[in-house]
Enzyme design. Structure first.
Site, mmCIF file in Angstrom:
data_model
loop_
_atom_site.group_PDB
_atom_site.id
_atom_site.type_symbol
_atom_site.label_atom_id
_atom_site.label_comp_id
_atom_site.label_asym_id
_atom_site.label_seq_id
_atom_site.Cartn_x
_atom_site.Cartn_y
_atom_site.Cartn_z
ATOM 1 N N SER A 173 0.869 -1.188 0.000
ATOM 2 C CA SER A 173 0.000 0.000 0.000
ATOM 3 C C SER A 173 0.901 1.232 0.000
ATOM 4 C CB SER A 173 -0.857 0.017 1.265
ATOM 5 O OG SER A 173 -1.500 1.271 1.425
ATOM 6 N N TYR B 259 -1.412 -1.379 10.333
ATOM 7 C CA TYR B 259 -1.547 -1.549 8.882
ATOM 8 C C TYR B 259 -0.314 -0.978 8.172
ATOM 9 C CZ TYR B 259 -3.731 -1.335 4.230
ATOM 10 O OH TYR B 259 -4.019 -1.487 2.886
#
Ligand code: NAD
Length: 256
Positions: free
Chosen positions: A149, A163
């Protein structure tokens, strides 16, 4: 080394969103595909839909954080479709338990939530590599694509520290494995999506998505199919000499 003409592709988190789009893109290009998902109904529905289009596909339920489940899914995929030549580590979670759909700040984060995110997003990829890379080594060919990401490359206010840490770790994981597995004809790359319109993103506050859209040079969220196209490139012969790379698919957002 180029890939065999009929790849066998194993995609985790393939029941919906980006994983489904990547699995479908490979299936519709002639690959045999294992749709692997935590949710058995999603895995089965996705594989059945592909089979109805004439694709060789199997739906398999597995929690990627559980090595025994991954090993069982890997064996079932090989039995149904043949040796796996492409592994897409896509399964991931981004808990945002706050009342307004925002992530918890680090000091308030439940340690169990921290562990689960690392277990799914990072250890899940390790488990799949552990189960499937020996087969690729034996074949002398393979492609591994890890879905990181942009939040693993720079600060992103929307996601939690767990995350961000897991997605940053996937980049180190990618580069290290590219070094280890390159001599066996296996490439390892990562894709770093920006904001992509999927159920994961629709589960966050609308205002957060609109804020991202406004600071994204292309002024929109991405579509899962746009990530799938890049994944297809990385698994294709056109990318045979590309390894250890991270490709942003983010409309210019964050420009990491
Ligand atoms: N959507 C975005 O904007 C975005 C941006 C950057 C990165 N990503 C990454 O892309 C990947 C896919 O995201 P998405 O938006 O399609 O998510 P999503 O939540 O819409 O879909 C994820 C799928 O993974 C499955 N899954 C969840 N935990 C699993 C587990 N433990 N084992 C197996 N399957 C599991 C879910 O059942 C679901 O089908 C994730 O790794 C995510 O972090 C997404």
């Amino acid at each position: 080394m180029s890939l065999s003409s009929s790849p066998v592709v194993f995609v985790t988190g393939a029941g919906r969103g980006i994983g489904r789009a990547m699995a479908d893109a490979h299936a519709d290009a002639g690959a045999a595909v294992a749709y692997v998902d935590f949710d058995p109904a999603l895995a089965e529905e996705a594989a059945n839909a592909a089979a109805l289009r004439g694709v060789k596909a199997v739906g398999l339920a597995a929690d990627v954080a559980d090595y025994a489940a991954v090993e069982a899914a890997a064996s079932a995929a090989v039995a149904a479709l043949g040796p796996v030549t492409v592994l897409v580590n896509n399964a991931g979670i981004s808990p945002k338990g706050g009342a307004d759909g925002r992530r918890a700040e680090a000091p308030d984060m439940d340690p169990a939530e921290w562990r689960r995110v690392i277990d799914v997003n990072l250890t899940g990829a390790f488990n799949c590599v552990r189960a499937l890379s020996p087969g690729m080594k034996a074949l002398g060919q393979g492609r591994i694509i890890n879905i990181s990401s942009v939040a693993g490359r720079t600060y992103c206010d929307i996601v939690g520290v767990h995350y961000a840490a897991s997605k940053a770790a996937l980049i180190g994981f990618t580069k290290h494995l590219a070094g280890e597995l390159g001599p066996y004809g296996i490439t390892v790359n990562a894709i770093a999506p920006g904001r992509i319109d999927t159920p994961m993103v629709r589960g966050t506050a609308t205002a957060a998505n609109e804020a991202v859209r406004l600071v994204t040079p292309l002024r929109r969220l991405g579509q899962p199919e746009e990530v799938a196209e890049v994944c297809r490139f990385l698994s294709s012969d056109a990318a045979a000499f590309v390894t250890g790379q991270v490709i942003d698919v983010a409309g210019g957002w964050l420009m990491t």
